[in-house]
Design a protein around this motif. Structure first.
Motif, PDB file in Angstrom:
ATOM      1  N   ALA A   1       0.989  -1.115  -0.360  1.00 36.78           N
ATOM      2  CA  ALA A   1       0.022  -0.183   0.082  1.00 36.78           C
ATOM      3  C   ALA A   1       1.113   1.141   0.302  1.00 36.78           C
ATOM      4  O   ALA A   1       0.545   2.794  -1.045  1.00 36.78           O
ATOM      5  CB  ALA A   1      -1.180   0.107   0.936  1.00 36.78           C
ATOM      6  N   ALA A   2       1.779   1.509   0.806  1.00 41.65           N
ATOM      7  CA  ALA A   2       2.990   2.474   0.992  1.00 41.65           C
ATOM      8  C   ALA A   2       3.152   2.849  -0.413  1.00 41.65           C
ATOM      9  O   ALA A   2       3.764   3.977  -1.060  1.00 41.65           O
ATOM     10  CB  ALA A   2       3.739   2.333   2.290  1.00 41.65           C
TER      11      ALA A   2
ATOM     12  N   ILE B   1       0.720   3.708  -2.828  1.00 35.23           N
ATOM     13  CA  ILE B   1       0.747   4.770  -2.757  1.00 35.23           C
ATOM     14  C   ILE B   1       1.691   5.825  -3.133  1.00 35.23           C
ATOM     15  O   ILE B   1       2.179   7.059  -3.878  1.00 35.23           O
ATOM     16  CB  ILE B   1       0.444   5.831  -1.731  1.00 35.23           C
ATOM     17  CG1 ILE B   1      -1.296   4.730  -2.059  1.00 35.23           C
ATOM     18  CG2 ILE B   1       0.003   7.282  -1.770  1.00 35.23           C
ATOM     19  CD1 ILE B   1      -2.057   4.956  -0.673  1.00 35.23           C
ATOM     20  N   HIS B   2       2.911   5.783  -3.097  1.00 36.92           N
ATOM     21  CA  HIS B   2       3.821   6.243  -2.660  1.00 36.92           C
ATOM     22  C   HIS B   2       4.793   6.262  -4.732  1.00 36.92           C
ATOM     23  O   HIS B   2       5.159   7.784  -5.517  1.00 36.92           O
ATOM     24  CB  HIS B   2       5.311   5.953  -2.067  1.00 36.92           C
ATOM     25  CG  HIS B   2       5.450   6.278  -1.030  1.00 36.92           C
ATOM     26  ND1 HIS B   2       4.829   6.019  -0.050  1.00 36.92           N
ATOM     27  CD2 HIS B   2       5.511   8.041  -0.104  1.00 36.92           C
ATOM     28  CE1 HIS B   2       4.616   6.529   1.553  1.00 36.92           C
ATOM     29  NE2 HIS B   2       5.721   8.413   0.990  1.00 36.92           N
TER      30      HIS B   2
ATOM     31  N   ALA C   1       0.843   8.109  -6.429  1.00 41.21           N
ATOM     32  CA  ALA C   1       0.217   9.026  -5.940  1.00 41.21           C
ATOM     33  C   ALA C   1       1.285  10.147  -5.482  1.00 41.21           C
ATOM     34  O   ALA C   1       2.237  10.260  -6.449  1.00 41.21           O
ATOM     35  CB  ALA C   1      -1.004   8.869  -5.163  1.00 41.21           C
ATOM     36  N   SER C   2       0.628  11.025  -4.634  1.00 41.89           N
ATOM     37  CA  SER C   2       1.190  12.188  -4.188  1.00 41.89           C
ATOM     38  C   SER C   2       2.396  11.207  -3.146  1.00 41.89           C
ATOM     39  O   SER C   2       2.447  10.707  -2.661  1.00 41.89           O
ATOM     40  CB  SER C   2       0.748  13.292  -3.388  1.00 41.89           C
ATOM     41  OG  SER C   2       1.560  13.680  -2.755  1.00 41.89           O
ATOM     42  N   HIS C   3       4.059  11.662  -2.457  1.00 47.11           N
ATOM     43  CA  HIS C   3       4.508  11.904  -1.337  1.00 47.11           C
ATOM     44  C   HIS C   3       5.281  12.676  -1.119  1.00 47.11           C
ATOM     45  O   HIS C   3       5.777  12.966  -0.528  1.00 47.11           O
ATOM     46  CB  HIS C   3       5.515  10.673  -1.398  1.00 47.11           C
ATOM     47  CG  HIS C   3       7.000  10.669  -3.478  1.00 47.11           C
ATOM     48  ND1 HIS C   3       6.268  10.418  -4.313  1.00 47.11           N
ATOM     49  CD2 HIS C   3       7.751  11.845  -3.596  1.00 47.11           C
ATOM     50  CE1 HIS C   3       7.712  10.357  -5.610  1.00 47.11           C
ATOM     51  NE2 HIS C   3       8.601  11.627  -4.550  1.00 47.11           N
ATOM     52  N   ALA C   4       4.299  13.518  -1.220  1.00 44.87           N
ATOM     53  CA  ALA C   4       4.602  15.330  -1.076  1.00 44.87           C
ATOM     54  C   ALA C   4       4.381  15.254   0.644  1.00 44.87           C
ATOM     55  O   ALA C   4       2.985  14.827   0.825  1.00 44.87           O
ATOM     56  CB  ALA C   4       4.336  16.295  -1.517  1.00 44.87           C
ATOM     57  N   MET C   5       5.246  16.392   1.230  1.00 46.07           N
ATOM     58  CA  MET C   5       4.740  16.209   2.710  1.00 46.07           C
ATOM     59  C   MET C   5       5.368  17.470   3.392  1.00 46.07           C
ATOM     60  O   MET C   5       6.097  18.427   2.615  1.00 46.07           O
ATOM     61  CB  MET C   5       4.871  14.877   3.317  1.00 46.07           C
ATOM     62  CG  MET C   5       4.890  14.905   4.700  1.00 46.07           C
ATOM     63  SD  MET C   5       5.250  13.686   5.333  1.00 46.07           S
ATOM     64  CE  MET C   5       7.923  14.256   5.901  1.00 46.07           C
TER      65      MET C   5
ATOM     66  N   VAL D   1       0.315  15.506   2.001  1.00 40.91           N
ATOM     67  CA  VAL D   1       0.255  15.261   4.057  1.00 40.91           C
ATOM     68  C   VAL D   1       0.816  16.778   3.874  1.00 40.91           C
ATOM     69  O   VAL D   1       1.883  16.749   3.973  1.00 40.91           O
ATOM     70  CB  VAL D   1       0.861  13.996   4.269  1.00 40.91           C
ATOM     71  CG1 VAL D   1       1.237  14.439   5.864  1.00 40.91           C
ATOM     72  CG2 VAL D   1      -0.035  12.605   3.486  1.00 40.91           C
TER      73      VAL D   1
ATOM     74  N   TYR E   1      -1.104   2.798   7.182  1.00 40.79           N
ATOM     75  CA  TYR E   1      -0.623   1.435   6.574  1.00 40.79           C
ATOM     76  C   TYR E   1      -1.228  -0.063   7.540  1.00 40.79           C
ATOM     77  O   TYR E   1      -1.412  -0.664   7.219  1.00 40.79           O
ATOM     78  CB  TYR E   1       1.093   1.641   5.933  1.00 40.79           C
ATOM     79  CG  TYR E   1       0.684   3.055   5.008  1.00 40.79           C
ATOM     80  CD1 TYR E   1      -0.047   2.434   3.921  1.00 40.79           C
ATOM     81  CD2 TYR E   1       1.673   3.351   5.607  1.00 40.79           C
ATOM     82  CE1 TYR E   1       0.470   4.055   2.739  1.00 40.79           C
ATOM     83  CE2 TYR E   1       1.706   5.300   4.549  1.00 40.79           C
ATOM     84  CZ  TYR E   1       1.096   4.808   3.285  1.00 40.79           C
ATOM     85  OH  TYR E   1       1.345   6.003   3.000  1.00 40.79           O
TER      86      TYR E   1
ATOM     87  N   ARG F   1      -2.841  11.632   1.220  1.00 40.65           N
ATOM     88  CA  ARG F   1      -2.677   9.980   0.973  1.00 40.65           C
ATOM     89  C   ARG F   1      -3.031   9.538   2.494  1.00 40.65           C
ATOM     90  O   ARG F   1      -3.558   8.218   2.358  1.00 40.65           O
ATOM     91  CB  ARG F   1      -1.737   9.550   0.368  1.00 40.65           C
ATOM     92  CG  ARG F   1      -0.127  10.156   1.629  1.00 40.65           C
ATOM     93  CD  ARG F   1       1.154   9.163   0.899  1.00 40.65           C
ATOM     94  NE  ARG F   1       2.263   9.398   1.838  1.00 40.65           N
ATOM     95  CZ  ARG F   1       3.151  10.507   1.713  1.00 40.65           C
ATOM     96  NH1 ARG F   1       2.702  11.934   0.877  1.00 40.65           N
ATOM     97  NH2 ARG F   1       3.643  11.006   1.804  1.00 40.65           N
TER      98      ARG F   1
END
Lengths: 670, 314
Positions: A545-546, A549-550, A553-557, B58, B73, B222
């Motif tokens: 899942a991680a 998504i990374h 999709a996005s991995h911005a934080m 995020v 997760y 996410r």
């Protein structure tokens, strides 16, 4: 041979205090004592495990010319002793490794160092003893050594009181055991366990022995209502000793119960399971409810030990019930569950006490209301403590779940019982067990959440740093054990096949031959559990899942302030506190169990004075069982005062009257 | 061949629950909106929400730790594992022996444990209020559902869901009081566990009344998407559980033909629709309870479950 190895390890531990006193330098003494203690424990562990795994059916025994001249000291290493010896050794080795680092912070090492190895040796001797005299001597030896460790920090008034209460309760427990063994040995005085096993016991005296065992071993283990000393004494000791007392010494008490009730007493009577089950169920629920009300981390853990003892007694009670009705296969399942929980509780409770000790070392605080946010500053400790919390809350895939699952499987076999009493008690106890498991999860969300998560509530918590590498290594190793025992339960269960086989006459089916290391306690169609696959699936699913998504999709934080409802810079005191967290549960359960009441003193509108909340929690056990006894003793002592400072004539006439009455009584009796 | 079919069934189930879960949430929302004479968003809206959330950045609270970032997760994985083991359209799941019903409940317990911890992590009063109330509700709901499990396991002679489903579909079951009590208990627990009215309100953002939403208040992007999927999965799991235990008709047994599987799938969807309609109706018809009434409500489930179990011991 094995038993000689084991006994020489005990001998080494007993010799260590001399070294402790001999070595002047503080640093060296610490390393030497804990290092050698660890070596002795590991050697003894290897011997015990080797004996258990070899499963040759040989029972090495030895008689040493010690103790009573006509009796000698008998030692014997059968499967049951080997299992509990392994538990003691594992706990002892872990505590020694932890002590290598933790002991350096000790303010008065000479009050701890000599007693620590002696305490471990005392516990080893109890499980090895093969006659009543050696057993009781070792038992008392163990009690006194741990008492010395409880009052190691004698400047604290609370610790001295804890030591006093512990001493009283330990004496009471030993007295009960003394009477129990007196009854077992009978008028001929056959004090060897072999003689006791061979003798036949009348139903009345056997039942009396059971009651005395519940008092004697139960008070050491912490059965409600005999648990009162435990939450006082266990936290008072240095943390690695707390771990030994909570994780290991309570197991020695379980050993005493199992040894006498399952081995020495012969066939159980039909109703024996009922008091054991009822006490176990009550202990489990009350223990965790008490734990939920605490905000002292070590005391919370100590109360939680009471809960786990309840779970173990539930397993033992189920085993007694099934054995009494001639269902050895199910009895083997229940006993296996209890023994599994013995091992599990030793690992995770030691781990949690070590974690609490680490927190205490770096912050000087045990009170959770002054902690918080430690996960940022003690990441490794927090990780290990988290695994301990998950394991003790019976969450898959950790080990605590497996033993509770096995206990539930034994409960589900309850309809096979024929007699009404145990049959109706079993589902009720199952409900109590389920309740305590759910409450335990809440309790450890609170313990971990308030201590390690959230924002620091004091400067000590805000400036902490992680502990030394010995302590960390111990905690991480125990955390690994919690996981391994949880995902490979089949291998663990097979280890004590011979123990169960000796005690109830039948073993569990061999688990390690099942495909994929599944455990199947009764039959494949009924129930099965595979911790390994569950663990692998969770790990795979979380990572996938991680990654997905990374990757897609996005991995911005971005970091930003938490949502504050328009009141910025709220003080850490606005967070939920430990007491606040438990408030809903206190309202639901506490109003009955503790007669908890809350008073809110709200100032009138416009008044800037503080509002006050007063919470009253009564310990009904203390009020019901102990205060009357204490009052009665006080009144009796006052009355007896009248007999002090009399004239010699009066004393002489007392002696004369007593003599005449005794002679008359003797005449009438004979 | 049979092994391949079984593996395919398990794989399909794994994907099916994941794909269906947001749809169920969307469907319940739609029906509730229609009952209130609103148009309501499309049933596909949850998918769009999830996609948008997953694409957004995020915003992490300054104090958030690694646990806060990994918890979504873990929660998702534990819930997915549990949901994949509840038979939906076919009863013979190849991994059914991995975890029985008690283990499935405990897996949900693991998810809840990490969710409650995540609520405590940032150190605001909202997270605390959510976690603390969740702990209270769970302390009654978990024993209640375990008692329900006991009842079912004692009736079916097994705690494995595949076996239970097969048994409950067979005529040997008959009519039993215990089963009725267990069904009632499961309904109540399902409402409580999925944060539905009257226990919690999934639509509210009024801080003082929320439980589940309070715990996830600090989540965004996410992380929130993963948590939302996990809650949808949990709802689907409970719906499937009710279907699998109490109306297991039409489930394809292992080794059945394609037609049986198609029928099983169609019937499964029909069961979901009926149960979702029931849920929406119930939620629209009742008001939310005060927090401290909840233990009595869920406690009733505990007593029903215990009664059901006790009856089976006679």
């Amino acid at each position: 041979m094995t038993i000689l190895v084991v006994l020489s390890c005990v001998g080494l531990l007993l010799a260590l205090p001399v070294a402790a006193i001999g070595i002047g330098a503080r640093f060296t003494a610490n390393s030497v004592i804990y290092g050698l203690a660890m070596v002795a424990c590991l050697a003894s562990l290897a011997a015990a495990l080797g004996h258990l795994l070899a499963d040759t059916g040989l029972v090495p025994a030895v008689t040493l010319p010690l103790g009573l001249p006509w009796l000698g000291a008998h030692f014997r290493l059968d499967a049951l002793s080997a299992f509990f010896l392994a538990v003691v050794d594992l706990g002892g080795a872990a505590a020694s490794l932890y002590g290598l680092g933790y002991g350096r912070h000790e303010t008065a090492p000479r009050r701890v160092l000599p007693f620590f190895p002696v305490f471990v040796a005392g516990m080893q001797l109890v499980v090895l003893a093969d006659d009543a005299f050696t057993f009781l001597f070792s038992w008392e030896f163990m009690s006194l050594a741990s008492w010395a460790l409880v009052i190691a920090d004698h400047h604290e008034r609370d610790n001295v009181r804890a030591g006093y209460v512990y001493l009283v309760m330990a004496s009471f427990g030993t007295a009960a055991l003394l009477l129990a063994f007196g009854l077992l040995a009978g008028p001929d005085g056959g004090y060897g366990f072999a003689a006791i096993r061979a003798a036949s016991h009348s139903p009345a005296s056997a039942s009396l022995v059971l009651a005395l065992l519940l008092l004697g071993a139960g008070s050491k283990a912490g059965l409600v209502p005999l648990h009162v000393w435990l939450p006082l004494a266990h936290p008072a000791a240095p943390s690695h000793v707390s771990a030994l007392m909570s994780g290991v010494m309570t197991k020695v008490a379980i050993y005493a119960f199992v040894r006498v009730v399952f081995d020495l007493l012969g066939e159980p009577q039909w109703w024996w399971s009922m008091p054991v089950l009822a006490l176990g169920g009550i202990t489990a629920v009350l223990g965790v409810l008490y734990a939920l009300m605490q905000h002292d981390l070590k005391r919370l853990l100590a109360y939680h030990t009471v809960e786990n003892i309840g779970i173990i007694y539930i397993g033992l009670g189920l085993a007694l019930a099934f054995r009494a009705e001639g269902l050895p296969a199910v009895a083997a399942l229940a006993l296996t569950a209890a023994l599994f929980h013995v091992l599990n509780h030793m690992t995770f409770k030691s781990l949690l006490f070590f974690g609490a000790g680490a927190v205490l070392t770096v912050t000087g605080e045990r009170d959770m209301e002054h902690l918080g946010g430690l996960i940022h500053r003690m990441p490794a400790t927090a990780f290990a403590f988290l695994i301990g919390c998950a394991a003790i809350s019976a969450l898959p895939p950790f080990n605590g779940f497996v033993s509770e699952w096995l206990t539930f499987q034994a409960v589900l076999q309850g309809p096979k019982l024929a007699l009404w009493g145990p049959k109706l008690l079993v589902p009720s106890v199952g409900a109590l067990l389920a309740l305590s498991a759910a409450l335990a999860a809440g309790c450890f969300v609170k313990a971990f959440g308030v201590t390690f998560l959230s924002r620091p509530r004091s400067t000590a918590a805000a400036t902490a740093c992680d502990v030394d590498r010995f302590s960390l290594a111990t905690m991480l190793l125990l955390a690994l054990l919690c996981l391994l025992a949880g995902i490979l339960p089949g291998l663990v269960i097979d280890t004590w096949g011979p123990v169960v086989g000796n005690l109830v006459g039948q073993r569990m089916p061999v688990q390690s031959v099942e495909p994929w290391l599944t455990i199947i306690p009764v039959a494949a169609g009924r129930s099965s559990y595979n911790g390994l696959l569950v663990f692998l699936f969770i790990a795979w699913a979380a990572l996938t899942a991680a990654q997905v998504i990374h990757r897609w999709a996005s991995h911005a934080m971005r970091r930003g302030p938490a949502w504050d409802c328009g009141y910025p810079d709220a003080s850490p005191l606005t967070q939920y506190s430990a007491s606040g967290f438990a408030q809903p549960i206190r309202r639901v359960f506490g109003s009955v169990v503790f007669r908890a009441t809350e008073e809110v003193d709200m100032p009138p509108p416009g008044d800037t004075g503080p509002a006050r909340l007063t919470v009253m929690v009564h310990d009904l056990v203390w009020a019901t069982f102990y205060e009357p006894v204490a009052r009665a003793i006080g009144i009796l002592a006052d009355r007896l005062n009248a007999f002090q400072y009399l004239t010699i004539r009066k004393y002489l006439s007392f002696v004369f009257v007593a003599l005449v009455v005794l002679l008359l009584a003797l005449e009438l009796w004979l | 061949m049979a092994l391949v079919v079984d593996l395919l069934t398990q794989g399909l189930q794994l994907i099916l629950v994941l794909a269906l879960a947001p749809l169920l949430t969307g469907f319940v929302r739609k029906v509730k909106a229609r009952l209130l004479r609103r148009q309501g968003p499309s049933v596909w809206q949850p998918y769009r929400d999830l996609l948008r959330l997953a694409r957004k950045e995020v915003v992490l609270a300054e104090n958030a730790s690694w646990l806060f970032r990994t918890a979504p997760y873990l929660i998702f994985a534990a819930t997915w594992a549990a949901a994949a083991l509840v038979p939906t359209f076919a009863s013979g799941l190849i991994f059914s022996w991995t975890a029985d019903l008690i283990a499935i409940i405990a897996l949900l317990g693991s998810a809840r444990f990490f969710l409650a911890l995540a609520g405590m992590d940032v150190g605001t009063a909202f997270g605390g209020i959510g976690s603390s109330r969740e702990a209270m509700i769970a302390s009654v709901a978990e024993p209640a559902i375990l008692m329900m499990v006991f009842t079912v396991a004692l009736v079916a002679g097994s705690s494995q869901l595949s076996t239970v489903a097969r048994f409950m579909g067979s005529p040997e079951v008959g009519l039993r009081v215990s089963i009725g009590l267990a069904l009632f208990a499961l309904f109540i627990v399902a409402l409580a566990e999925n944060a539905r009215i009257p226990v919690d309100n999934p639509a509210t953002h009024l801080e003082l009344t929320m439980v589940h939403e309070a715990m996830v208040l600090e989540y965004s992007g996410r992380h929130l998407a993963v948590i939302e999927v996990a809650s949808s999965l949990k709802l689907l799991l409970y719906v499937s559980l009710i279907g699998c235990i109490f109306v297991p008709w039409g489930m394809a047994a292992s080794g059945a033909g394609i037609a049986d599987y198609a029928l099983g799938l169609a019937l499964y969807l029909a069961k979901i629709v009926v149960l979702a309609l029931g849920l929406a109706l119930f939620e629209s018809a009742i008001a939310k309870m005060r927090v401290f009434r909840v233990p009595q409500f869920v406690g009733a489930a505990l007593m029903l479950g215990l009664l059901g179990t006790l009856l089976l011991f006679f």
